[in-house]
Design an enzyme around this catalytic site. Structure first.
Site, PDB file in Angstrom:
ATOM      1  N   ASP A 220       0.818  -1.153   0.143  1.00 16.16           N
ATOM      2  CA  ASP A 220      -0.106   0.002   0.199  1.00 16.16           C
ATOM      3  C   ASP A 220       0.740   1.145   0.043  1.00 16.16           C
ATOM      4  O   ASP A 220       2.078   1.134   0.159  1.00 16.16           O
ATOM      5  CB  ASP A 220      -1.058  -0.108   1.098  1.00 16.16           C
ATOM      6  CG  ASP A 220      -0.078   0.031   2.440  1.00 16.16           C
ATOM      7  OD1 ASP A 220       0.504   0.972   2.767  1.00 16.16           O
ATOM      8  OD2 ASP A 220      -0.783  -0.925   3.441  1.00 16.16           O
TER       9      ASP A 220
ATOM     10  N   HIS B  73       8.106  -5.746  -1.323  1.00 17.98           N
ATOM     11  CA  HIS B  73       7.277  -6.638  -2.098  1.00 17.98           C
ATOM     12  C   HIS B  73       6.252  -6.067  -3.343  1.00 17.98           C
ATOM     13  O   HIS B  73       5.415  -6.499  -3.585  1.00 17.98           O
ATOM     14  CB  HIS B  73       6.334  -7.309  -0.914  1.00 17.98           C
ATOM     15  CG  HIS B  73       7.047  -8.475  -0.156  1.00 17.98           C
ATOM     16  ND1 HIS B  73       6.322  -8.769   1.144  1.00 17.98           N
ATOM     17  CD2 HIS B  73       8.264  -8.920  -0.490  1.00 17.98           C
ATOM     18  CE1 HIS B  73       7.348  -9.712   1.599  1.00 17.98           C
ATOM     19  NE2 HIS B  73       8.306  -9.756   0.746  1.00 17.98           N
TER      20      HIS B  73
ATOM     21  N   CYS C 171      -1.750  -6.469 -22.162  1.00 15.00           N
ATOM     22  CA  CYS C 171      -0.641  -5.458 -22.606  1.00 15.00           C
ATOM     23  C   CYS C 171      -0.755  -4.877 -23.854  1.00 15.00           C
ATOM     24  O   CYS C 171      -1.101  -5.632 -24.669  1.00 15.00           O
ATOM     25  CB  CYS C 171       0.887  -6.427 -22.413  1.00 15.00           C
ATOM     26  SG  CYS C 171       2.257  -5.296 -22.723  1.00 15.00           S
TER      27      CYS C 171
ATOM     28  N   THR D 128       5.056  -7.300  11.745  1.00  9.00           N
ATOM     29  CA  THR D 128       5.352  -8.251  10.701  1.00  9.00           C
ATOM     30  C   THR D 128       5.457  -9.558  11.380  1.00  9.00           C
ATOM     31  O   THR D 128       6.220  -9.798  12.526  1.00  9.00           O
ATOM     32  CB  THR D 128       6.267  -7.945   9.928  1.00  9.00           C
ATOM     33  OG1 THR D 128       6.753  -9.175   8.913  1.00  9.00           O
ATOM     34  CG2 THR D 128       7.640  -7.718  10.628  1.00  9.00           C
TER      35      THR D 128
ATOM     36  N   ASN E 134       4.818  -5.427  17.965  1.00 11.71           N
ATOM     37  CA  ASN E 134       3.964  -6.674  17.635  1.00 11.71           C
ATOM     38  C   ASN E 134       3.164  -7.083  18.671  1.00 11.71           C
ATOM     39  O   ASN E 134       3.711  -7.194  19.704  1.00 11.71           O
ATOM     40  CB  ASN E 134       4.516  -7.615  17.138  1.00 11.71           C
ATOM     41  CG  ASN E 134       3.697  -8.535  16.019  1.00 11.71           C
ATOM     42  OD1 ASN E 134       2.563  -8.913  16.349  1.00 11.71           O
ATOM     43  ND2 ASN E 134       4.092  -8.918  14.905  1.00 11.71           N
TER      44      ASN E 134
ATOM     45  N   ALA F 189       1.058  -1.219  16.737  1.00 10.20           N
ATOM     46  CA  ALA F 189       1.641  -0.132  16.402  1.00 10.20           C
ATOM     47  C   ALA F 189       1.360   1.249  16.491  1.00 10.20           C
ATOM     48  O   ALA F 189       2.120   2.121  16.879  1.00 10.20           O
ATOM     49  CB  ALA F 189       1.845  -0.412  14.627  1.00 10.20           C
TER      50      ALA F 189
END
Ligand code: OAD
Length: 242
Positions: A92, A109, A139, A182, A207, A225
């Site tokens: 994101d 990622h 494409c 994570t 976490n 968090a």
């Protein structure tokens, strides 16, 4: 200001409080499907429509979401630290929208708003528009199906992005490494965190649950968090030891 060198590694838990489901959390399932099984080349080969539906829904959700106090705390530290890099597994754009400059972010990622050809190098960035006529995007250069510009299970990380992280590592040990939100299931997350802190740096994990990294942390905040990071960063910026 924070006089030091900082590496932060984030995962899906940091965006959870913005309403983006984590991968392995209990609300991660989508239409009863396990996201870790959708984010694979095999799933795309079998049913590209299904995989695109999932990514389109996630894109929409992310567009509507807002950065939370964890993203803002990280951006704040990033702007005030002498040297800083954020390595995020999140696809994101919430770290960016919280005000952290793009050059301080490595999306290891990939980026969910990128659409790229599954065969050639053609890619485009989806600012607003979605292909919404129900057909699969093809494409314009070679006619092959387009796919989301993210790293799927079993695929290699982008070498150029690894190089940015390695280059930062070569610049010296970090005074502070924070790993937040994570499950730290990928070896490279643990490897980077441990190598970056060197012999003397702090390694702080944020976490609510323990992970395989917890045993190496010099400090763990078993909290969301959005609670722990603003407090931690405020303390660091006012010279209070965490
Ligand atoms: P996971 O879904 O595996 O883990 C999310 C972590 O966030 C868990 O350890 C939770 O305990 C924690 N968590 C949940 N809510 C939190 C909160 N409010 N504050 C802090 N932590 C919280 O997500 P990732 O570790 O990001 O990769 O997963 C890593 C990668 O696996 C993803 O980037 C994705 C996925 O498959 C690919 O698609 C290649």
């Amino acid at each position: 200001m924070f006089n030091g060198r900082v590496l932060i590694i984030t995962g899906a838990g940091v965006s959870a409080e913005s309403g983006i489901p984590t991968f392995r959390g209990k609300d991660g399932y989508w239409r009863n499907l396990d996201p870790t099984k959708l984010a694979t080349p095999k799933a795309f080969a079998r049913d590209p429509n299904l995989v695109w539906d999932w990514y389109c829904e996630r894109r929409q959700r992310i567009r509507k979401a807002q950065p939370n106090p964890a993203h803002r705390a990280i951006a704040n530290l990033g702007l005030q630290a002498d040297e800083f890099l954020l390595v995020t597994q999140n696809v994101d754009d919430l770290h960016l929208r919280a005000g952290l400059p793009a050059e301080k972010i490595v999306q290891i990622h990939g980026d969910i708003f990128m659409t790229r050809c599954s065969r050639c190098e053609f890619r485009r960035y989806e600012h607003e528009q979605e292909h919404d006529d129900g057909s699969l995007p093809k494409c314009q250069e070679c006619g092959e199906y387009m796919r989301p510009g993210v790293v799927w299970f079993g695929e290699q990380l982008d070498a150029a992005k690894i190089e940015i992280v390695e280059n930062f590592m070569r610049g010296g040990d970090c005074d502070l490494v924070i790993v937040a939100g994570t499950s730290a299931l990928f070896g490279y997350v643990i490897d980077w965190a441990l190598r970056a802190r060197g012999q003397a740096g702090q390694l702080i994990e944020v976490n609510p649950e323990e992970t395989s990294l917890s045993q190496f942390a010099t400090k763990s905040f078993l909290e969301p968090a959005g609670i722990a990071l603003p407090r931690l960063v405020n303390g660091l910026l006012s010279n209070v030891s965490p």
